[in-house]
Each structure stands twice: as C-alpha cells, then as structure tokens.
Design a protein around this motif. Structure first.
Motif, mmCIF file in Angstrom:
data_model
loop_
_atom_site.group_PDB
_atom_site.id
_atom_site.type_symbol
_atom_site.label_atom_id
_atom_site.label_comp_id
_atom_site.label_asym_id
_atom_site.label_seq_id
_atom_site.Cartn_x
_atom_site.Cartn_y
_atom_site.Cartn_z
ATOM 1 N N GLY A 188 6.677 -26.366 -31.353
ATOM 2 C CA GLY A 188 6.341 -27.585 -30.459
ATOM 3 C C GLY A 188 7.197 -28.669 -30.631
ATOM 4 N N ALA A 189 7.674 -28.974 -31.846
ATOM 5 C CA ALA A 189 8.648 -30.009 -32.000
ATOM 6 C C ALA A 189 10.037 -29.550 -31.646
ATOM 7 C CB ALA A 189 8.602 -30.378 -33.573
ATOM 8 N N LEU A 190 10.310 -28.202 -31.758
ATOM 9 C CA LEU A 190 11.686 -28.143 -31.208
ATOM 10 C C LEU A 190 11.757 -28.019 -29.807
ATOM 11 C CD1 LEU A 190 14.391 -26.547 -31.826
ATOM 12 C CD2 LEU A 190 13.129 -24.464 -31.500
ATOM 13 N N TRP A 191 10.695 -27.597 -29.136
ATOM 14 C CA TRP A 191 10.990 -27.663 -27.532
ATOM 15 C C TRP A 191 10.471 -28.960 -27.098
ATOM 16 C CZ3 TRP A 191 12.418 -24.091 -24.041
ATOM 17 C CH2 TRP A 191 12.637 -22.901 -24.384
ATOM 18 N N ALA A 192 9.861 -29.852 -27.690
ATOM 19 C CA ALA A 192 9.774 -31.384 -27.553
ATOM 20 C C ALA A 192 11.248 -31.879 -27.536
ATOM 21 C CB ALA A 192 9.115 -32.119 -28.301
ATOM 22 N N GLY A 193 12.201 -31.632 -28.298
ATOM 23 C CA GLY A 193 13.551 -32.073 -28.311
ATOM 24 C C GLY A 193 14.159 -31.277 -27.092
ATOM 25 N N PHE A 194 13.924 -30.067 -26.943
ATOM 26 C CA PHE A 194 14.504 -29.455 -25.856
ATOM 27 C C PHE A 194 14.368 -29.936 -24.414
ATOM 28 C CE2 PHE A 194 14.979 -24.735 -27.974
ATOM 29 C CZ PHE A 194 15.967 -25.515 -28.703
ATOM 30 N N SER A 195 12.975 -30.626 -24.341
ATOM 31 C CA SER A 195 12.661 -31.390 -22.872
ATOM 32 C C SER A 195 13.521 -32.766 -22.769
ATOM 33 C CB SER A 195 11.030 -31.845 -23.149
ATOM 34 O OG SER A 195 10.981 -32.719 -23.961
ATOM 35 N N ALA A 196 14.144 -33.145 -23.996
ATOM 36 C CA ALA A 196 15.009 -34.271 -23.892
ATOM 37 C C ALA A 196 16.468 -33.697 -23.920
ATOM 38 C CB ALA A 196 14.926 -35.195 -24.991
ATOM 39 N N ASP A 197 16.706 -32.141 -23.624
ATOM 40 C CA ASP A 197 18.136 -31.543 -23.955
ATOM 41 C C ASP A 197 18.754 -31.732 -25.125
ATOM 42 O OD1 ASP A 197 17.479 -31.187 -21.117
ATOM 43 O OD2 ASP A 197 18.843 -32.444 -20.140
ATOM 44 N N THR A 198 18.016 -31.737 -26.153
ATOM 45 C CA THR A 198 18.929 -31.663 -27.715
ATOM 46 C C THR A 198 19.990 -30.599 -27.663
ATOM 47 O OG1 THR A 198 16.951 -30.627 -28.554
ATOM 48 C CG2 THR A 198 17.115 -32.873 -28.799
ATOM 49 N N TYR A 199 19.661 -29.607 -27.140
ATOM 50 C CA TYR A 199 20.790 -28.653 -27.267
ATOM 51 C C TYR A 199 22.018 -29.072 -26.296
ATOM 52 C CZ TYR A 199 17.826 -27.713 -22.712
ATOM 53 O OH TYR A 199 17.243 -27.890 -21.768
ATOM 54 N N PHE A 200 22.217 -30.170 -25.596
ATOM 55 C CA PHE A 200 23.568 -30.609 -25.522
ATOM 56 C C PHE A 200 24.129 -31.584 -26.025
ATOM 57 C CE2 PHE A 200 21.704 -29.830 -20.784
ATOM 58 C CZ PHE A 200 22.332 -28.442 -20.660
ATOM 59 N N ALA A 201 23.470 -32.060 -27.235
ATOM 60 C CA ALA A 201 24.108 -32.783 -28.199
ATOM 61 C C ALA A 201 25.354 -32.290 -28.980
ATOM 62 C CB ALA A 201 22.938 -33.211 -29.418
ATOM 63 N N SER A 202 26.114 -33.208 -29.584
ATOM 64 C CA SER A 202 27.429 -32.677 -29.945
ATOM 65 C C SER A 202 28.073 -31.660 -29.162
ATOM 66 C CB SER A 202 27.199 -32.316 -31.490
ATOM 67 O OG SER A 202 26.339 -31.208 -31.534
#
Length: 439
Positions: A27-41
């Motif tokens: 859930g914490a991981l997907w909370a980040g995904f909702s803010a597009d953390t996979y586009f960081a760096s």
C-alpha cells in the motif's frame, strides 16, 4: 527471552500477520506510484525507452534479468497495442511490484516449516526496498527481493524436494544478472549450497545442491567481470561514495537496529538491549518524520544496501533459524509496529516529490514552447530529466517542454529542440520543434 505471560503464535496466524504486513508495505509502495515515484531519477527515461522501442531498456547486460522481471508487463502492453498513457503508467508500476509479490509468495512457501522467518524478509522489504523511493524501478531492488527465497531454500534443514530444487534453480538463473552486487549474495549462496552438497548423503540432494552452488558461483563470476570492466567506469567511484551517503537514510537504520539490538537482547537476556531495540528505531522515526522528504541523492545511494545491510540481515536470519526461539504475539506486534511505522514514514516523505510534481505540471499547463527553468526558480529534480518529465506528465498533449538547467552544455538523453519521445502516444505533438536541417 520471551515476554512474560506471552503466547506463541500458530503458523497460520504468523502467515496472516505476514500477508497483512505485506499488504501494508505494498500500500505504501502504491501510494508512491499514485504520485508517479516510478518517474523519479532515471524512471521517466526507462518508461520512454520502452514506449518508443517496444522492448526492454537494455541499460546494462549485468542487469538484464532484473529488467526482464520488472519491464515485461509494460513491454507486453506496448506490443499488444495499448496506447492509453495512464494505463501504461499503471502497468509500469505493476511490473516494478511484480518481483516483490513473486518473492513474497515463494518465501511464504519456503518458510512453511519455520514461518517466523518470513518476518526477516518483511523487515528487509520495508527498510531497504522502500528506502529507494527515487530509484523504485532500480534493478538492485529485484536483487533485494529475490535473494530471500533463494536464501530460505538454502537454509532448510532437510533435503529439498524436487519442486524446491527446480524453483531454487530458476531463482538462481534469474540471480545471474540482477545487479553487480550479486558478487556478495552469490558468494553467500555458493557457500550454502556447496555445504549442502558436501554434508548430504542423498544423491539427488547432493547433485542438486552442487548444481545450485554452480549457478550461484556463476553469478559471482559475472558480477566480478562487470565490476572489473564496468559499462561506465565512473559508476565504480560513484558506488563507493554512495555507501557513505546511504548512512544518512533513516529506514535501513531503523530495520537493522531493531534486528541487531533485539537479537543481542535475546542472546544476553538483557532488558536494556531489548528496550533499545524499541527505542532506537522509534527515535530515528520520530526525528525523521519532521522531514518532508528524503533527498534524491540519498535515496539513490541505497543501491549499496545490497552490499552492506542485506548480508547483515541474512546473517541474523541464519542465527534465528538455528535457534529454538519462538515467535510470540508481542514480538509479532513489535515487528508489525516497525513495518507499519516505516511504511507510514515512506508516505510522509513523499511530500517533497508531490510538491515538485504539482509545481512542474502547473508550469506545463501555464507555459507554451520551451521553458527555461531559471524562470521558475530553477525547477529541477534530477538534472537531466526535465524534458522527459514534460512528456510523461503532459497527458499526451505537449504544449510546453521544460528544459534542463544546464541544457546548453549538460547531458541530454535526447535533443529536446529537434526530437520528441513517445511520439506514437501523443494526441497533440509539439509544434515548436526546430527542423534539424536548419541547424
């Protein structure tokens, strides 16, 4: 040393706790995904490469299997003709999450005879994997995940079944090309399976363990080759510096201090050490909760945890597996508090990234054409990804491209003045690009 008047958990209840905690971490991981953390760096670069080429990123041969395990859903979606960018982004996140789910499921199976061992995997997942918020697509996270089921099968105190040997072999084949630090995990696995082959009298177990040891040794050879002859020689120096930088991240300290101090407290029957095992991670968490985010450079440095913190947690797991220690309800509650606490910290520390994304997308809506970041407080996250983020965050309609701060002489993954990325997925293409022939 157990708490007084405490009750031992049944294997079924331990697995219930484990599934619930894995859901919290996810859930914490997907909370980040909702803010597009996979586009960081570099994440936006990876996304654009896959969408443009319909294939894996092929960043480094030594990490090819990690790329396969995380990128196959997006590659499959692109090749299947999916064009909706929002859907493709979610599939990108699904691919990143896939090795976590795979490792957890196999680890539950591998620890069925000593189910309490699964909590070490969960502590590793929450304190090491979640630490990499800006490198959440990173290949080293696949190593951090897959190392655990291999390890659990390696320390089973009986001959492995044929199915277990097959699963372990498949995991070790994947382990061959995950990340350069398989040098360490591969060495550990080589020793474990060579020892099993040496002490076991059953021919199938002996030969099977010998093959598993050979696969583990092969990963060491591959890792050494790419360390001696790296894709980018500068990476070696950067990696050594990152070991020191990673010491500034609170999550690994919380997880490792909890495990080490509680372990010492149990071994020496010391209530002071047991108390420290609670107080240390709590104090670190309380101090860090006031920070709105973890700096990108510190988060990026956590790739070195595969070399430092992971072996330490594996060693603690071996000691636990050899002991007769029983997991009780209070220990489970204590571990649950740690996992939930770090998961909540992860969500809290996304604030800086969320604010950056909001400001960045706001500029894209207000501006037209090429945008000098100096006109907006030198807005920047990673130094060279502003044009890429302009494409992935424009929802297919490119009205503006925010340039990098050093666009005149810095690194550019593509020429934003003459080229575009994700062209097939744009409903409104930029009409302000220059003709290369006029350059």
């Amino acid at each position: 040393m157990n708490f007084p008047k405490d009750t031992e958990l049944t294997p079924r209840l331990i697995r219930v706790y484990a599934v619930a905690l894995f859901a919290v971490i996810s859930g914490a991981l997907w909370a980040g995904f909702s803010a597009d953390t996979y586009f960081a760096s570099d994440g936006s670069f990876y996304f654009a490469i896959i969408l443009d080429n319909g294939t894996f990123t092929n960043i480094a041969p030594s990490r090819a299997h990690a790329e396969f395990l995380t990128q196959w859903p997006l590659v499959l979606a692109v090749r299947s003709g999916v064009t909706d960018l929002a859907t493709l982004e979610r599939i990108f996140g699904l691919g990143i999450w896939f090795p976590w789910v795979l490792s957890f499921g196999i680890s539950l199976y591998a620890t069925r005879e000593r189910p309490a061992l699964i909590f070490f995997f969960l502590i590793s997942l929450v304190s090491l994997n979640l630490a990499a918020w800006c490198l959440i697509y990173g290949e080293h996270l696949v190593l951090l995940s897959l190392a655990w089921p291999i390890f659990f099968f390696g320390i089973v105190r009986r001959p492995l079944t044929v199915l277990e040997q097959v699963i372990t072999a498949a995991l070790l084949i994947a382990h061959l090309k995950l990340y350069e630090t398989t040098l360490v995990s591969g060495s550990i696995f080589t020793v474990i399976f060579a020892f099993r082959a040496w002490v076991e009298k059953n021919p199938r177990e002996r030969w099977g363990s010998g093959i598993l040891a050979a696969l583990a040794l092969a990963s060491v050879v591959i890792a050494v080759t790419w360390i001696l002859f790296p894709r980018d020689p500068e990476n070696r120096g950067h990696f050594l510096g990152a070991i020191l930088a990673s010491l500034l991240h609170p999550y690994p300290w919380m997880g490792v201090s909890f495990v080490v101090l509680n372990f010492l407290g149990v071994i020496f029957s010391s209530r002071k050490l047991l108390l420290a095992g609670w107080v240390a991670p709590l104090a670190i968490g309380v101090v860090s909760i006031f920070a709105p985010g973890i700096m990108g450079g510190i988060s990026f440095s956590t790739r070195t945890l595969t070399l430092t913190a992971l072996p330490l947690l594996l060693f603690a797991t071996v000691l636990f597996s050899l002991s007769k220690f029983k997991l009780t309800k209070r220990w489970a509650v204590s571990i649950s508090a740690l996992v939930i606490g770090i998961s909540l910290l992860h969500v809290r520390h996304l604030q800086t990234w969320v604010e950056f994304k909001s400001e960045f997308t706001g500029i894209l809506k207000e501006e037209n054409g090429f945008v000098d970041p100096a006109d907006h407080g030198d807005i920047d996250h990673w130094g060279w990804t502003n044009p890429l983020l302009s494409y992935v965050w424009s929802e297919g309609e490119i009205k503006a491209v925010i340039l990098n701060r050093n666009f005149k002489d810095g690194y550019e993954p593509f020429d934003p003045f003459t080229e575009m990325v994700m062209e097939k997925y744009l409903t409104k293409k930029p009409d302000f690009l220059k003709d290369p022939a006029e350059e």
